[in-house]
Scaffold this active site. Sequence first.
Site, PDB file in Angstrom:
ATOM      1  CG  ASP A 139      21.816 105.859   4.340  1.00 28.99           C
ATOM      2  OD1 ASP A 139      22.252 105.558   5.461  1.00 28.99           O
ATOM      3  OD2 ASP A 139      21.776 105.058   3.370  1.00 28.99           O
TER       4      ASP A 139
ATOM      5  CG  ASN B 270      22.024 100.476  13.523  1.00 25.58           C
ATOM      6  OD1 ASN B 270      21.096 100.411  14.325  1.00 25.58           O
ATOM      7  ND2 ASN B 270      21.834 100.725  12.231  1.00 25.58           N
TER       8      ASN B 270
ATOM      9  N   GLY C 110      23.400  95.706  14.229  1.00 28.84           N
ATOM     10  CA  GLY C 110      23.138  95.922  12.802  1.00 28.84           C
ATOM     11  C   GLY C 110      24.090  96.904  12.143  1.00 28.84           C
ATOM     12  CD  GLN C 111      29.152 100.098  13.835  1.00 29.46           C
ATOM     13  OE1 GLN C 111      29.183  99.561  14.946  1.00 29.46           O
ATOM     14  NE2 GLN C 111      29.927 101.117  13.506  1.00 29.46           N
ATOM     15  CB  SER C 112      26.553  97.520   7.507  1.00 31.25           C
ATOM     16  OG  SER C 112      26.049  98.786   7.161  1.00 31.25           O
TER      17      SER C 112
ATOM     18  CG  HIS D 247      27.030 105.519  10.857  1.00 30.38           C
ATOM     19  ND1 HIS D 247      28.017 104.554  10.951  1.00 30.38           N
ATOM     20  CD2 HIS D 247      25.888 104.860  10.588  1.00 30.38           C
ATOM     21  CE1 HIS D 247      27.484 103.362  10.725  1.00 30.38           C
ATOM     22  NE2 HIS D 247      26.184 103.525  10.514  1.00 30.38           N
ATOM     23  CG  LEU D 248      22.827 110.083  15.533  1.00 26.21           C
ATOM     24  CD1 LEU D 248      23.197 110.825  16.812  1.00 26.21           C
ATOM     25  CD2 LEU D 248      21.823 110.897  14.756  1.00 26.21           C
ATOM     26  CG  HIS D 249      21.245 105.565  10.797  1.00 20.56           C
ATOM     27  ND1 HIS D 249      21.220 105.170   9.480  1.00 20.56           N
ATOM     28  CD2 HIS D 249      22.117 104.717  11.412  1.00 20.56           C
ATOM     29  CE1 HIS D 249      22.034 104.128   9.306  1.00 20.56           C
ATOM     30  NE2 HIS D 249      22.592 103.841  10.462  1.00 20.56           N
TER      31      HIS D 249
HETATM   32  P1  AMP Z   1      24.758 100.947   9.577  1.00 17.05           P
HETATM   33  O1  AMP Z   1      24.091  99.716   9.031  1.00 17.05           O
HETATM   34  O2  AMP Z   1      24.102 101.486  10.813  1.00 17.05           O
HETATM   35  O3  AMP Z   1      26.251 100.731   9.744  1.00 17.05           O
HETATM   36  O4  AMP Z   1      24.534 102.073   8.500  1.00 17.05           O
HETATM   37  C1  AMP Z   1      25.397 102.296   7.419  1.00 17.05           C
HETATM   38  C2  AMP Z   1      24.660 103.180   6.473  1.00 17.05           C
HETATM   39  O5  AMP Z   1      25.589 103.746   5.580  1.00 17.05           O
HETATM   40  C3  AMP Z   1      23.594 102.479   5.633  1.00 17.05           C
HETATM   41  O6  AMP Z   1      22.328 103.073   5.868  1.00 17.05           O
HETATM   42  C4  AMP Z   1      24.086 102.680   4.210  1.00 17.05           C
HETATM   43  O7  AMP Z   1      23.027 102.875   3.294  1.00 17.05           O
HETATM   44  C5  AMP Z   1      24.947 103.914   4.346  1.00 17.05           C
HETATM   45  N1  AMP Z   1      26.001 104.080   3.360  1.00 17.05           N
HETATM   46  C6  AMP Z   1      26.948 103.186   2.993  1.00 17.05           C
HETATM   47  N2  AMP Z   1      27.783 103.712   2.092  1.00 17.05           N
HETATM   48  C7  AMP Z   1      27.366 104.986   1.879  1.00 17.05           C
HETATM   49  C8  AMP Z   1      27.808 106.051   1.049  1.00 17.05           C
HETATM   50  N3  AMP Z   1      28.874 105.915   0.246  1.00 17.05           N
HETATM   51  N4  AMP Z   1      27.142 107.223   1.091  1.00 17.05           N
HETATM   52  C9  AMP Z   1      26.070 107.361   1.900  1.00 17.05           C
HETATM   53  N5  AMP Z   1      25.596 106.402   2.707  1.00 17.05           N
HETATM   54  C10 AMP Z   1      26.225 105.216   2.691  1.00 17.05           C
END
Ligand code: AMP
Length: 113
Positions: A31, A86, A92-94, A99-101
């Site tokens: 990340d 998320n 909280g998905q952005s 994706h799985l954290h």
């Molecule tokens: P979410 O909020 O669950 O959608 O998580 C999105 C994640 O993607 C966040 O933890 C960001 O830090 C990560 N992220 C966004 N852009 C990138 C990138 N280019 N490379 C690696 N991680 C990223």
Amino acid sequence: MAEPCIFCRIVRGEIPAQLLVNTTDCVAFRDLSPQAPVHILIIPKKHVASLDDVTDLEIAGKMTMLAVALARQEGIAASGYRTVINTGADGGQSVFHLHLHLLGGRAMTWPPG
Ligand code: AMP
């Protein structure tokens, strides 16, 4: 028109990422903004917007088992770790590519914020 999905662009190698695993179906990379000493994202190569859009029942299992393998590889399997997906606005998905954290290397708190 350029592909707007940032994770699709990582899959295609169009933007840099610290890739850890590249399988037939999934990639895993660190990340960009780590929330723990180990913070890895595991994504399907095929664009799926969120967990709510999954139709390939195998993909969630493949992502989860990749997280288990990576936790061992990163040395956090014994101490424990957290996996999070998320989903949607309240989740909280952005980034709207599934994706799985995988988070570990410190004690997590509960409940999540
Ligand atoms: P979410 O909020 O669950 O959608 O998580 C999105 C994640 O993607 C966040 O933890 C960001 O830090 C990560 N992220 C966004 N852009 C990138 C990138 N280019 N490379 C690696 N991680 C990223």
